[in-house]
Write an enzyme that holds these catalytic residues in place. Structure first.
Site, PDB file in Angstrom:
ATOM      1  N   HIS A  92      28.743  -5.394 -31.196  1.00 14.37           N
ATOM      2  CA  HIS A  92      28.902  -6.296 -32.343  1.00 14.37           C
ATOM      3  C   HIS A  92      28.893  -5.526 -33.669  1.00 14.37           C
ATOM      4  CE1 HIS A  92      28.235  -9.453 -29.483  1.00 14.37           C
ATOM      5  NE2 HIS A  92      26.985  -9.090 -29.255  1.00 14.37           N
ATOM      6  N   HIS A  95      30.147 -13.159 -27.345  1.00 15.88           N
ATOM      7  CA  HIS A  95      30.216 -12.412 -26.088  1.00 15.88           C
ATOM      8  C   HIS A  95      31.389 -12.877 -25.228  1.00 15.88           C
ATOM      9  CE1 HIS A  95      25.901 -12.655 -27.267  1.00 15.88           C
ATOM     10  NE2 HIS A  95      25.980 -11.359 -27.077  1.00 15.88           N
TER      11      HIS A  95
END
Length: 333
Positions: free
Chosen positions: A57, A220
């Site tokens: 991320h 995700h």
């Protein structure tokens, strides 16, 4: 799968070596525990701020370690929560005698492991630890990884504002209060144009046709609200704004507007989308006081965007404007 890596097993550890080499003036890395630390920490008398989560991320969270934001970030494997021992090591490393605040995105593994680490820190080291859980994603009530809403873009805004408050010397109770308030006043919604490929998996997490997009996707690759035909930027802006405004009244207060790229969307498109979103917000009577545009909480190479709105007050805006010096966010210094 095409990725600039040496081996699937060493992606995170080698990325941390590169981060250390790139930012020796700001960061130090505990490689044994995979913890990114502020170079000048721990700061005596200052509340330590610890966050973390699965890698993939970036720049969240390691890129937000430094003056004015986090004191430490724990790097889990790609899309995998850091373990309690990592979080415990980070908590101990940033303890300057004023306690530690854990900033946790609402994913089941993150919440459980941060709770365990806090208990260990209190029992073994006598460190007072408080925690705030961010759960701002309005797309779905529950998901594959959460009980309740997912924690997404508000986390970036919270880490910046609370980081400035910690830098100014506010105590742990004050930081916990403002962090809790920010979490309650931020809302986010995202969309994806493509999937992403986790190195260990070697193939896309999900499939999207060239003429499709996924509304309400998670960071995700979790399923969103619905799969839709590809839309124009103006239509996509409406799809992002409407559910956020339906969930919380953002009129009557200044708002921080954060348009975030998911990793594979160029700034050209991000700014174009910000312009469309700004039109919708203006028409709905929402006053944008500050803005942030860029890829700050990504999902590897996923193409897509998320919108975060934070209902702010003058104190939050002052803290937002305060100097920050991290690899991923820097101004005023």
């Amino acid at each position: 799968m095409k990725k600039l890596i040496n081996s699937v097993d060493n992606v995170v550890s080698e990325a941390l070596l590169g981060m250390e080499a790139a930012h020796p003036d700001r960061l130090r890395i505990d490689h044994a525990n995979r913890v990114v630390l502020r170079k000048d920490g721990p700061v005596s008398g200052k509340v330590g701020l610890v966050s973390g989560g699965g890698s993939g991320h970036e720049p969240m969270h390691g890129g937000f370690v430094g003056m004015g934001m986090l004191d430490a970030a724990c790097a889990g494997e790609v899309f995998t929560s850091p373990v309690p021992d990592q979080i415990m090591a980070a908590t101990h490393a940033v303890d300057g005698g004023a306690g530690v605040l854990h900033i946790v995105k609402n994913y089941t593994g993150d919440v459980m492991n941060f709770e365990m680490a806090a208990e260990m820190a209190a029992a073994e080291r006598g460190i007072r630890v408080e925690a705030v859980v961010v759960d701002d994603d309005v797309a779905v009530t529950d998901s594959l990884y959460t009980a309740g809403r997912r924690g997404v873009g508000t986390t970036v805004l919270l880490e910046k504002i609370v980081g400035a408050a910690a830098e100014a010397g506010r105590d742990l109770d004050a930081l916990t209060e403002i962090a809790t308030r920010i979490s309650g006043q931020g809302r986010s919604m995202g969309l994806a144009l493509t999937s992403c490929t986790v190195p260990a998996a070697g193939k896309p997490t999900f499939e999207l046709a060239d003429d499709e997009m996924e509304l309400g996707i998670g960071i995700h690759g979790e399923p969103g609200r619905e799969r839709l035909p590809m839309a124009s930027a103006a239509q996509a802006a409406q799809m992002l704004v409407e559910p956020v405004l339906a969930d919380l009244d953002f009129t009557g207060s200044p708002v921080i507007c954060f348009v975030n790229g998911m990793g594979g969307t160029p700034l050209l498109e991000q700014y174009l989308m910000y312009g469309e979103i700004a039109k919708v917000l203006q028409a709905e009577g929402v006053t944008v006081a500050r803005s942030l545009v860029g890829s700050y909480i990504t999902s590897l190479e996923m193409a897509g965007l998320s919108l975060t709105l934070l209902k702010a007050d003058e104190d939050m805006l002052t803290l937002w404007d305060a100097p920050v010096n991290t690899p991923g966010l820097r101004w005023g210094c």
